[in-house]
Design a protein around this motif. Structure first.
Motif, PDB file in Angstrom:
ATOM      1  N   ALA A  12      -8.834  41.191 -19.755  1.00  0.00           N
ATOM      2  CA  ALA A  12      -9.156  40.536 -21.025  1.00  0.00           C
ATOM      3  C   ALA A  12     -10.653  40.656 -21.261  1.00  0.00           C
ATOM      4  CB  ALA A  12      -8.744  39.065 -20.962  1.00  0.00           C
ATOM      5  N   ALA A  13     -11.063  40.561 -22.493  1.00  0.00           N
ATOM      6  CA  ALA A  13     -12.492  40.628 -22.814  1.00  0.00           C
ATOM      7  C   ALA A  13     -13.215  39.425 -22.210  1.00  0.00           C
ATOM      8  CB  ALA A  13     -12.680  40.645 -24.328  1.00  0.00           C
ATOM      9  N   ALA A  14     -14.442  39.638 -21.768  1.00  0.00           N
ATOM     10  CA  ALA A  14     -15.248  38.547 -21.217  1.00  0.00           C
ATOM     11  C   ALA A  14     -15.559  37.553 -22.329  1.00  0.00           C
ATOM     12  CB  ALA A  14     -16.535  39.100 -20.623  1.00  0.00           C
ATOM     13  N   GLU A  15     -15.655  36.302 -21.956  1.00  0.00           N
ATOM     14  CA  GLU A  15     -15.951  35.250 -22.933  1.00  0.00           C
ATOM     15  C   GLU A  15     -17.330  35.480 -23.551  1.00  0.00           C
ATOM     16  OE1 GLU A  15     -13.940  32.715 -23.960  1.00  0.00           O
ATOM     17  OE2 GLU A  15     -12.391  33.619 -22.728  1.00  0.00           O
ATOM     18  N   GLU A  16     -17.410  35.377 -24.870  1.00  0.00           N
ATOM     19  CA  GLU A  16     -18.668  35.575 -25.586  1.00  0.00           C
ATOM     20  C   GLU A  16     -19.470  34.281 -25.693  1.00  0.00           C
ATOM     21  OE1 GLU A  16     -19.824  38.516 -26.832  1.00  0.00           O
ATOM     22  OE2 GLU A  16     -18.121  39.525 -25.911  1.00  0.00           O
ATOM     23  N   LYS A  17     -18.757  33.132 -25.708  1.00  0.00           N
ATOM     24  CA  LYS A  17     -19.467  31.860 -25.763  1.00  0.00           C
ATOM     25  C   LYS A  17     -18.650  30.775 -25.075  1.00  0.00           C
ATOM     26  CE  LYS A  17     -18.701  31.386 -30.648  1.00  0.00           C
ATOM     27  NZ  LYS A  17     -19.116  30.755 -31.884  1.00  0.00           N
ATOM     28  N   THR A  18     -19.324  29.704 -24.694  1.00  0.00           N
ATOM     29  CA  THR A  18     -18.675  28.604 -23.996  1.00  0.00           C
ATOM     30  C   THR A  18     -17.874  27.758 -24.972  1.00  0.00           C
ATOM     31  OG1 THR A  18     -20.525  27.096 -24.295  1.00  0.00           O
ATOM     32  CG2 THR A  18     -20.579  28.496 -22.327  1.00  0.00           C
ATOM     33  N   ALA A  19     -17.082  26.840 -24.440  1.00  0.00           N
ATOM     34  CA  ALA A  19     -16.280  25.954 -25.283  1.00  0.00           C
ATOM     35  C   ALA A  19     -17.163  25.112 -26.199  1.00  0.00           C
ATOM     36  CB  ALA A  19     -15.416  25.054 -24.407  1.00  0.00           C
ATOM     37  N   SER A  20     -18.379  24.822 -25.758  1.00  0.00           N
ATOM     38  CA  SER A  20     -19.279  24.009 -26.583  1.00  0.00           C
ATOM     39  C   SER A  20     -20.079  24.845 -27.584  1.00  0.00           C
ATOM     40  CB  SER A  20     -20.230  23.214 -25.689  1.00  0.00           C
ATOM     41  OG  SER A  20     -21.007  24.093 -24.911  1.00  0.00           O
ATOM     42  N   GLY A  21     -19.879  26.182 -27.580  1.00  0.00           N
ATOM     43  CA  GLY A  21     -20.519  27.021 -28.579  1.00  0.00           C
ATOM     44  C   GLY A  21     -21.768  27.750 -28.123  1.00  0.00           C
ATOM     45  N   ILE A  22     -22.132  27.635 -26.854  1.00  0.00           N
ATOM     46  CA  ILE A  22     -23.319  28.328 -26.355  1.00  0.00           C
ATOM     47  C   ILE A  22     -22.970  29.799 -26.144  1.00  0.00           C
ATOM     48  CG2 ILE A  22     -24.964  28.519 -24.442  1.00  0.00           C
ATOM     49  CD1 ILE A  22     -24.526  25.484 -24.011  1.00  0.00           C
TER      50      ILE A  22
END
Length: 92
Positions: free
Chosen positions: A18-28
């Motif tokens: 899967a693609a790596a996460e671009e931002k955290t759950a809090s939006g960082i």
């Protein structure tokens, strides 16, 4: 999901990470240098299994696997992981 012209042998499976996460759950937003390798992907090809141990995963399954599981390979410009079915922790 991709179509590949590779057939894994025995109990091996080919996983498209899967693609790596671009931002955290809090939006960082996460910079490229801090991104972690994904531990989730979808199965794009499977082997035939071993004589006494048929495979329990199938093409299209979303799976979780170990952080350092598998061998990275590139086919037609796309990155995949070739791993044994035993390296897979769960189907999600």
């Amino acid at each position: 999901m991709s179509q590949v012209n590779i057939t894994p042998l025995a109990d091996r499976v080919l996983v498209e990470p899967a693609a790596a996460e671009e931002k955290t759950a809090s939006g960082i937003i996460i910079p490229d240098t801090a991104k972690e390798k994904p531990q989730k992907g979808s199965i794009v090809a499977i082997g035939t299994g071993k004589k006494d141990e048929p495979l329990t995963v199938k093409v299209g399954d979303q799976v979780l696997y170990g952080k350092y599981a598998g061998t990275e390979i590139t086919v037609e410009g796309k990155d995949y992981l070739m791993m044994r079915e035993s390296d897979i922790f769960a189907i999600v």
